[in-house]
Design a protein around this motif. Structure first.
Motif: not given
Length: 290
Positions: A58, A64, A69-70, A279
């Motif tokens: 990340t 990502v 993001e997933n 994140r």
């Protein structure tokens, strides 16, 4: 009037010839196969390694940014460059449920997919210097991500991408520029040291855009990366040199705001790098590493 028609016909013939040549040369680069045997590595399962892997995916390696993001994949419309579909990395529908550890290593470290085909837009030149421990942690995290059902359209290469492939394939096909026989580098202790910082600039892709000496890198295509200036190089201490992005160019806005920050504000926090508490791009389906 007749000479005008002749000139027009000659121009059309020239365009057709150039287009055909471009298509032939770019397809030749895509058709090349790489015989790579991925070095066996240990994939950890402990929570610390998974946290490190998440941090790499990340904040450092930025998987990502292209895969979402997933990590379920995305579609990136890049105009005349093409439409890229970085694949679904999860075990969900449209993903890769049966990917072996060796396939992960070959994809990430070598930029090579099934059958030895080169992966387009896979930044393996940046990931190749990754230590064995970090690569193992990254793979462990990627394998732990919950399944996401995403079926993506195939990547379409535009004329600009094909021009790049024809002229300098290494810019889009990392496999063509990697020393596949090179061993893993020695482990580097995490900490606020120049050696570890240099390692992060490599695996994080800083040197890919800004150049190996961070003086600014990409001269072709969109606006080049800003020059990174040391505090002792003159001007305001520890700030990104202004002028990296022209007004109105891609990378303006947020990039201009970031370049006014001290360099240390943009660097990864060594403490965060150890904890991993941060994140949380592709091509034809047969060239993205499914």
């Amino acid at each position: 009037m007749r000479w005008v028609l002749r000139i027009g016909a000659a121009l059309v013939a020239l365009v057709v010839l150039a287009t055909g040549t471009l298509w032939l040369l770019s397809n030749r680069a895509l058709a090349r196969r790489y015989d790579v045997t991925a070095a066996p590595i240990t994939i950890p399962t402990d929570s610390a390694a998974l946290a490190r892997g998440r941090h790499l995916a990340t904040a450092i390696g930025k998987c990502v940014d292209c895969h979402g993001e997933n990590l379920g994949g995305t579609v990136m419309d890049m105009g005349p460059f093409g439409t890229f579909s970085p694949p679904n990395l999860t075990t969900g529908r449209g993903g890769s449920p049966a990917r072996s550890d060796a396939e992960w290593v070959r994809t990430i470290r070598h930029g090579v997919g099934a059958g030895g085909r080169p992966l387009v837009f896979m930044p393996s030149l940046a990931y190749h210097p990754m230590t064995e421990a970090d690569l193992g942690a990254l793979i462990a995290y990627l394998k732990s991500v919950p399944p996401v059902d995403t079926v993506l359209p195939p990547t379409r290469l535009g004329p600009i991408a094909r021009l790049v492939l024809a002229r300098t394939p290494e810019k889009l096909l990392a496999a063509s520029a990697i020393d596949h026989a090179a061993p893993f580098p020695d482990a580097i202790p995490a900490g606020p040291t120049a050696e570890y910082g240099r390692y992060l600039t490599e695996i994080g892709g800083c040197t890919f855009c800004h150049g190996p000496d961070l003086k600014g890198g990409i001269h072709e295509g969109p606006a080049r990366g800003p020059r990174l200036r040391r505090p002792d190089a003159g001007g305001e201490d520890g700030k990104l040199e202004r002028g990296g992005f022209p007004e109105g160019a891609a990378g303006g806005g947020a990039a201009r705001r970031e370049r006014d920050q001290p360099v240390h504000a943009l660097a990864p926090d060594p403490a965060h790098d150890r904890r991993g508490d941060q994140r949380g791009v592709g091509v034809p389906e047969d060239a993205v590493g499914r």
